[in-house]
Each structure stands twice: as C-alpha cells, then as structure tokens.
Design a protein around this motif. Structure first.
Motif, PDB file in Angstrom:
ATOM      1  N   UNK A  92       0.873  -1.173   0.000  1.00 31.65           N
ATOM      2  CA  UNK A  92       0.000   0.000   0.000  1.00 31.65           C
ATOM      3  C   UNK A  92       0.910   1.223   0.000  1.00 31.65           C
ATOM      4  N   UNK A  93       0.940   1.954  -1.128  1.00 28.22           N
ATOM      5  CA  UNK A  93       1.895   3.040  -1.284  1.00 28.22           C
ATOM      6  C   UNK A  93       1.380   4.389  -0.828  1.00 28.22           C
ATOM      7  N   UNK A  94       1.495   4.665   0.443  1.00 30.50           N
ATOM      8  CA  UNK A  94       1.050   5.929   1.055  1.00 30.50           C
ATOM      9  C   UNK A  94      -0.323   6.359   0.548  1.00 30.50           C
ATOM     10  N   UNK A 122       2.235  12.933   5.849  1.00 28.70           N
ATOM     11  CA  UNK A 122       0.807  12.982   5.540  1.00 28.70           C
ATOM     12  C   UNK A 122      -0.025  13.130   6.805  1.00 28.70           C
ATOM     13  N   UNK A 123       0.488  12.648   7.927  1.00 21.84           N
ATOM     14  CA  UNK A 123      -0.236  12.768   9.182  1.00 21.84           C
ATOM     15  C   UNK A 123      -0.585  11.419   9.789  1.00 21.84           C
ATOM     16  N   UNK A 141       8.403  11.464   4.744  1.00 19.05           N
ATOM     17  CA  UNK A 141       8.222  12.053   3.423  1.00 19.05           C
ATOM     18  C   UNK A 141       6.749  12.392   3.193  1.00 19.05           C
ATOM     19  N   UNK A 142       6.469  12.963   2.018  1.00 16.02           N
ATOM     20  CA  UNK A 142       5.099  13.293   1.646  1.00 16.02           C
ATOM     21  C   UNK A 142       4.495  12.174   0.790  1.00 16.02           C
ATOM     22  N   UNK A 182       8.566   8.976  -1.963  1.00 16.31           N
ATOM     23  CA  UNK A 182       9.620   7.961  -2.109  1.00 16.31           C
ATOM     24  C   UNK A 182       9.676   7.473  -3.559  1.00 16.31           C
ATOM     25  N   UNK A 183       8.531   7.135  -4.120  1.00 15.78           N
ATOM     26  CA  UNK A 183       8.464   6.662  -5.497  1.00 15.78           C
ATOM     27  C   UNK A 183       8.852   7.766  -6.477  1.00 15.78           C
TER      28      UNK A 183
END
Length: 256
Positions: free
Chosen positions: A107-109, A210-211, A232-233, A237-238
């Motif tokens: 699950x990518x952020x 992101x929180x 990171x936001x 990363x990607x």
C-alpha cells in the motif's frame, strides 16, 4: 484495460497499480531497475490508456478484469503487487476478495478516503470537474497559478504534476466520465476492516508527513500490516527517490 510487461517471466511477478488519474507510465523510472529482480506488469486502467477508446466505470468492474488477467496469465497468484495512492485501494480489494492470491501486497502511502454517496458526488463535481480540464489540457486555471508555480519550484511538486500531465501536454484522451467515475467510485467502494489472507504479507509505505490519521487508517483496514515509515510526503519515495523505492520493495520481498 491493458497490461504492459517487462523483464524475464521466470522472475517473481510484481504488478504495479497507478494512482488517481495517472497512467501506467507513472512507473517508467523504476521499471529498468525493478525488472532485474522481478517480472514487472503495469496496469493501464480503462479510460487511461492512450491506445484505447474506453471508459473507467467503477472500482469493482476494474478489479474483476484484473482478477481475470491474473487467473489467466499467472495461475491466480502474484508474488507482489504495489498500489500507488488509489492503486492501494485495488491491492486492498484484491486481497479482501480472495479470488486471487498475492504473497506481498504493498500500500503506497494511499489516502484510503471513503465517504457516503452524497458527499462523494459533491466532491466529484466540485474537485473532479476542475481537474478534468487540467488533465486533458495540461494547463491549470489562472486563479491557481500562484500555488502551482510555487509547487513547481520543488522537485516533488514538479514530478507530481508531471505524473498527471500538468505543465506538459496533458492527456486529451481521458474522458470526463473516466476521471469522475474513478474519483467517485474510489470514495464509495468500501474496504473492509482488518483485511488479511493466509500467506499474504501487507506492507504499507507510510509517508509520515501525511499525518497520523493515515497510519490509523492502515491499522484499521489491514490486520498486522508491516509498516515501513518514511519522513516524506504522499508518494514522495516513489517520485523523488526511485532507487531507494526499489531497494525497499526488494527488502520487503526478499529480506536483507
């Protein structure tokens, strides 16, 4: 819907799911390194492929088509699947439905935002309608110029907008119905709580900036997820650190 494949089919499979309003090309920068260890398949959703004249209908219809492809081409089993943003919803749905098996689900952020139909419809008409023109033309409206240009000064902002075709030529082949249907159906298609499947490890790339509410969502929807924290936001990363992203994928799948 189309599927694009790269690398040696004898390698472990990894399927990549783009984010909201994004194309399969979102993963172009990581594919050359990724295919050294994996057989890579990128998903090109209905309505978001420049070679087709199709419309994205809803999340479940797309999920069913993906399941058919996996059954016919991989014996109902993937070694890994990575969902970028909205793509994380697809990974969650595939694991939840148990019609195919995934050894490693990423699950990518993802936001994993969900809402009722009325609120989702209003959000789609207000936000989605504005975005459709930007997606099709690659241009942002004058009243958003200051914010967009400020974001374009950063590598993250520039690459994020590039994924959506903004600041370039846009994606004129994306129909309004496809953009709105994708946004709306993602909001109203429920993910269960404590999703799990025997033999499946769920890895979450948690973008800390992101929180904390997003960490709470991941722990709500998935049972005992492996949380990989990065300060990171959303999908930074990607987008900005593709080599590190590949390293993290390989570490989760193969150890080390």
């Amino acid at each position: 819907m189309k599927f694009y494949c790269y690398g040696n089919k004898e390698n472990p499979s990894i399927m990549l799911f783009p984010g909201t309003w994004c194309l399969h090309k979102s993963f172009n920068e990581v594919i050359p390194q990724l295919e050294k260890s994996f057989y890579v398949i990128t998903v090109s959703y209905d309505g978001f492929d420049e070679t087709e004249d199709t419309v994205f209908h809803d999340m479940i219809t797309e999920t069913e088509k993906i399941e058919v492809y996996i059954k016919e081409n991989f014996g109902s089993r993937l070694f890994a699947a990575y969902g970028c943003s909205l793509g994380g919803s697809f990974v969650g749905l595939l694991i939840q439905r148990k019609n195919i098996h995934i050894d490693h689900g990423f699950i990518g952020s993802s936001d994993l935002d969900q809402s009722g139909k009325v609120k989702a419809w209003l959000m789609t008409k207000l936000f989605g309608g504005m975005m459709v023109k930007m997606l099709q033309t690659g241009k942002y409206p004058w009243y958003m110029k200051k914010g967009f240009e400020k974001n374009l000064e950063t590598e993250y902002g520039r690459k994020f907008y590039e994924m959506l075709g903004i600041g370039k030529d846009g994606y004129p082949f994306i129909k309004k119905a496809s953009a709105e249907n994708q946004f709306y159906s993602d909001l109203i298609t429920p993910l269960e709580e404590q999703i799990s499947a025997e033999g499946t490890t769920i890895h979450v790339f948690y973008a800390k900036k992101m929180g904390e509410k997003y960490l709470e969502r991941y722990e709500k929807h998935f049972k005992n997820p492996h949380i990989v924290v990065h300060d990171l936001r959303h999908e930074e990363l990607l987008i900005c650190y593709p080599e590190k992203w590949v390293e993290e994928i390989e570490k989760c799948c193969f150890g080390g």
